[in-house]
Design a protein around this motif. Structure first.
Motif, PDB file in Angstrom:
ATOM      1  N   THR A   1     -17.841 -61.088   7.591  1.00 46.06           N
ATOM      2  CA  THR A   1     -16.999 -62.283   7.598  1.00 46.06           C
ATOM      3  C   THR A   1     -17.742 -63.517   8.112  1.00 46.06           C
ATOM      4  OG1 THR A   1     -16.133 -61.647   9.764  1.00 46.06           O
ATOM      5  CG2 THR A   1     -14.857 -60.980   7.821  1.00 46.06           C
ATOM      6  N   SER A   2     -19.049 -63.406   8.294  1.00 43.82           N
ATOM      7  CA  SER A   2     -19.852 -64.534   8.764  1.00 43.82           C
ATOM      8  C   SER A   2     -19.889 -65.628   7.698  1.00 43.82           C
ATOM      9  CB  SER A   2     -21.282 -64.083   9.052  1.00 43.82           C
ATOM     10  OG  SER A   2     -21.287 -63.032   9.973  1.00 43.82           O
ATOM     11  N   PRO A   3     -20.012 -66.883   8.109  1.00 39.70           N
ATOM     12  CA  PRO A   3     -20.119 -67.968   7.134  1.00 39.70           C
ATOM     13  C   PRO A   3     -21.368 -67.811   6.265  1.00 39.70           C
ATOM     14  CG  PRO A   3     -19.768 -68.843   9.350  1.00 39.70           C
ATOM     15  CD  PRO A   3     -20.031 -67.374   9.486  1.00 39.70           C
ATOM     16  N   GLY A   4     -21.248 -68.242   5.018  1.00 37.87           N
ATOM     17  CA  GLY A   4     -22.364 -68.160   4.088  1.00 37.87           C
ATOM     18  C   GLY A   4     -22.083 -67.179   2.979  1.00 37.87           C
ATOM     19  N   GLU A   5     -23.106 -66.888   2.177  1.00 33.58           N
ATOM     20  CA  GLU A   5     -22.918 -65.969   1.056  1.00 33.58           C
ATOM     21  C   GLU A   5     -22.795 -64.532   1.545  1.00 33.58           C
ATOM     22  OE1 GLU A   5     -25.268 -64.548  -2.849  1.00 33.58           O
ATOM     23  OE2 GLU A   5     -24.914 -66.703  -2.672  1.00 33.58           O
ATOM     24  N   GLN A   6     -21.760 -63.869   1.059  1.00 31.48           N
ATOM     25  CA  GLN A   6     -21.496 -62.476   1.419  1.00 31.48           C
ATOM     26  C   GLN A   6     -21.348 -61.651   0.144  1.00 31.48           C
ATOM     27  OE1 GLN A   6     -21.830 -61.429   4.392  1.00 31.48           O
ATOM     28  NE2 GLN A   6     -21.816 -63.416   5.408  1.00 31.48           N
ATOM     29  N   THR A   7     -21.656 -60.373   0.254  1.00 31.31           N
ATOM     30  CA  THR A   7     -21.572 -59.453  -0.874  1.00 31.31           C
ATOM     31  C   THR A   7     -20.805 -58.212  -0.455  1.00 31.31           C
ATOM     32  OG1 THR A   7     -23.700 -60.221  -1.698  1.00 31.31           O
ATOM     33  CG2 THR A   7     -22.907 -58.122  -2.550  1.00 31.31           C
ATOM     34  N   VAL A   8     -19.918 -57.753  -1.328  1.00 32.08           N
ATOM     35  CA  VAL A   8     -19.150 -56.536  -1.111  1.00 32.08           C
ATOM     36  C   VAL A   8     -19.384 -55.646  -2.328  1.00 32.08           C
ATOM     37  CG1 VAL A   8     -16.842 -55.565  -0.799  1.00 32.08           C
ATOM     38  CG2 VAL A   8     -17.384 -57.788   0.177  1.00 32.08           C
ATOM     39  N   THR A   9     -19.568 -54.359  -2.094  1.00 30.98           N
ATOM     40  CA  THR A   9     -19.776 -53.415  -3.197  1.00 30.98           C
ATOM     41  C   THR A   9     -18.809 -52.253  -3.090  1.00 30.98           C
ATOM     42  OG1 THR A   9     -21.426 -52.162  -1.979  1.00 30.98           O
ATOM     43  CG2 THR A   9     -22.232 -53.953  -3.388  1.00 30.98           C
ATOM     44  N   GLY A  10     -18.632 -51.585  -4.200  1.00 31.40           N
ATOM     45  CA  GLY A  10     -17.779 -50.406  -4.221  1.00 31.40           C
ATOM     46  C   GLY A  10     -17.854 -49.744  -5.581  1.00 31.40           C
ATOM     47  N   THR A  11     -16.979 -48.786  -5.783  1.00 25.98           N
ATOM     48  CA  THR A  11     -16.892 -48.095  -7.063  1.00 25.98           C
ATOM     49  C   THR A  11     -15.431 -48.041  -7.489  1.00 25.98           C
ATOM     50  OG1 THR A  11     -16.672 -45.930  -6.029  1.00 25.98           O
ATOM     51  CG2 THR A  11     -18.907 -46.638  -6.599  1.00 25.98           C
ATOM     52  N   LEU A  12     -15.239 -47.824  -8.784  1.00 25.27           N
ATOM     53  CA  LEU A  12     -13.892 -47.582  -9.277  1.00 25.27           C
ATOM     54  C   LEU A  12     -13.939 -46.476 -10.307  1.00 25.27           C
ATOM     55  CD1 LEU A  12     -13.338 -48.830 -12.370  1.00 25.27           C
ATOM     56  CD2 LEU A  12     -13.448 -50.950 -11.124  1.00 25.27           C
ATOM     57  N   THR A  13     -12.840 -45.775 -10.403  1.00 29.38           N
ATOM     58  CA  THR A  13     -12.701 -44.708 -11.381  1.00 29.38           C
ATOM     59  C   THR A  13     -11.359 -44.891 -12.074  1.00 29.38           C
ATOM     60  OG1 THR A  13     -13.978 -43.216  -9.971  1.00 29.38           O
ATOM     61  CG2 THR A  13     -12.711 -42.211 -11.750  1.00 29.38           C
ATOM     62  N   ASN A  14     -11.402 -45.030 -13.391  1.00 29.01           N
ATOM     63  CA  ASN A  14     -10.211 -45.230 -14.191  1.00 29.01           C
ATOM     64  C   ASN A  14      -9.478 -43.891 -14.354  1.00 29.01           C
ATOM     65  OD1 ASN A  14      -8.308 -45.710 -16.161  1.00 29.01           O
ATOM     66  ND2 ASN A  14      -9.747 -46.431 -17.701  1.00 29.01           N
ATOM     67  N   PRO A  15      -8.260 -43.762 -13.805  1.00 26.60           N
ATOM     68  CA  PRO A  15      -7.551 -42.481 -13.890  1.00 26.60           C
ATOM     69  C   PRO A  15      -6.718 -42.317 -15.163  1.00 26.60           C
ATOM     70  CG  PRO A  15      -6.276 -43.962 -12.559  1.00 26.60           C
ATOM     71  CD  PRO A  15      -7.538 -44.707 -12.961  1.00 26.60           C
ATOM     72  N   THR A  16      -6.719 -43.324 -16.020  1.00 24.90           N
ATOM     73  CA  THR A  16      -5.889 -43.243 -17.223  1.00 24.90           C
ATOM     74  C   THR A  16      -6.616 -42.511 -18.351  1.00 24.90           C
ATOM     75  OG1 THR A  16      -6.645 -45.341 -18.198  1.00 24.90           O
ATOM     76  CG2 THR A  16      -4.852 -45.456 -16.575  1.00 24.90           C
ATOM     77  N   ARG A  17      -5.958 -42.373 -19.476  1.00 26.65           N
ATOM     78  CA  ARG A  17      -6.541 -41.666 -20.620  1.00 26.65           C
ATOM     79  C   ARG A  17      -7.296 -42.588 -21.564  1.00 26.65           C
ATOM     80  NH1 ARG A  17      -1.724 -37.509 -22.355  1.00 26.65           N
ATOM     81  NH2 ARG A  17      -1.373 -36.720 -20.258  1.00 26.65           N
TER      82      ARG A  17
ATOM     83  N   VAL B   1     -19.061 -57.894  -5.614  1.00 28.06           N
ATOM     84  CA  VAL B   1     -18.413 -59.202  -5.520  1.00 28.06           C
ATOM     85  C   VAL B   1     -19.199 -60.038  -4.526  1.00 28.06           C
ATOM     86  CG1 VAL B   1     -16.346 -60.439  -4.756  1.00 28.06           C
ATOM     87  CG2 VAL B   1     -16.122 -58.335  -6.092  1.00 28.06           C
ATOM     88  N   LYS B   2     -19.518 -61.285  -4.924  1.00 33.28           N
ATOM     89  CA  LYS B   2     -20.208 -62.227  -4.032  1.00 33.28           C
ATOM     90  C   LYS B   2     -19.329 -63.457  -3.846  1.00 33.28           C
ATOM     91  CE  LYS B   2     -24.899 -60.922  -5.151  1.00 33.28           C
ATOM     92  NZ  LYS B   2     -26.256 -61.369  -5.332  1.00 33.28           N
ATOM     93  N   ALA B   3     -19.446 -64.054  -2.667  1.00 37.47           N
ATOM     94  CA  ALA B   3     -18.678 -65.272  -2.394  1.00 37.47           C
ATOM     95  C   ALA B   3     -19.344 -66.066  -1.291  1.00 37.47           C
ATOM     96  CB  ALA B   3     -17.258 -64.930  -1.983  1.00 37.47           C
TER      97      ALA B   3
END
Length: 161
Positions: free
Chosen positions: A84-100, A139-141
């Motif tokens: 949460t520090s000021p400046g450019e930050q990056t968050v990463t993760g994964t997703l898995t689509n549970p639909t057909r 995601v970067k912000a």
């Protein structure tokens, strides 16, 4: 001899009197004054807000997701690793689509302060996530001063932009 007929008026009349007493104008006027005062206090607080307590006007605008469904349960990420520090930050993760069927995802991260003002916002689009396939996202912000937490929003559907 039935006693129900004699007792009914004795029960109904006091109940009606209590109901009418609860609807008297005296109590409503006092509550009305308090509510009006609260609205004035809120308006004053809003009028005196500073640039550090409101969302910046230049936040990115995520695209629209058609046929949108919540998708937070499809995502894994480490919220405690979100800086949460000021400046450019990056968050990463994964997703898995549970639909057909393949689906698009919009993953949005907001950096907010203690009063829930957005001080940074970033998003990523994942197009055509195949069923049961794990997909990495990032995601970067640019985060402003005063952010204390990261909040995720995930929509699954048709990405229109």
């Amino acid at each position: 001899m039935r006693t129900t007929g004699r007792w009914a008026p004795m029960l109904v009349v006091p109940a009606m009197a209590m109901a009418l007493a609860g609807c008297s104008g005296d109590d409503d006027d006092k509550d009305g004054d308090a509510k009006a005062g609260a609205a004035t206090d809120t308006a004053t607080a809003t009028e005196t807000a500073t640039a550090t307590t409101t969302s910046p006007p230049d936040l990115p605008v995520p695209p629209t997701v058609g046929q949108s469904q919540g998708g937070v349960e499809d995502v894994e990420w480490d919220q405690s690793a979100c800086e949460t520090s000021p400046g450019e930050q990056t968050v990463t993760g994964t997703l898995t689509n549970p639909t057909r069927k393949a689906a698009g995802y919009l993953v949005t991260i907001s950096w907010t302060n203690a009063t829930s003002d957005t001080l940074g916002l970033g998003y990523t689009i994942v197009r055509d996530a195949k069923p049961d396939q794990e997909v990495e996202w990032e995601v970067k912000a640019d985060v402003g001063e005063g952010a204390v937490q990261c909040v995720i929003n995930v929509q699954r559907g048709v990405i229109k932009k």
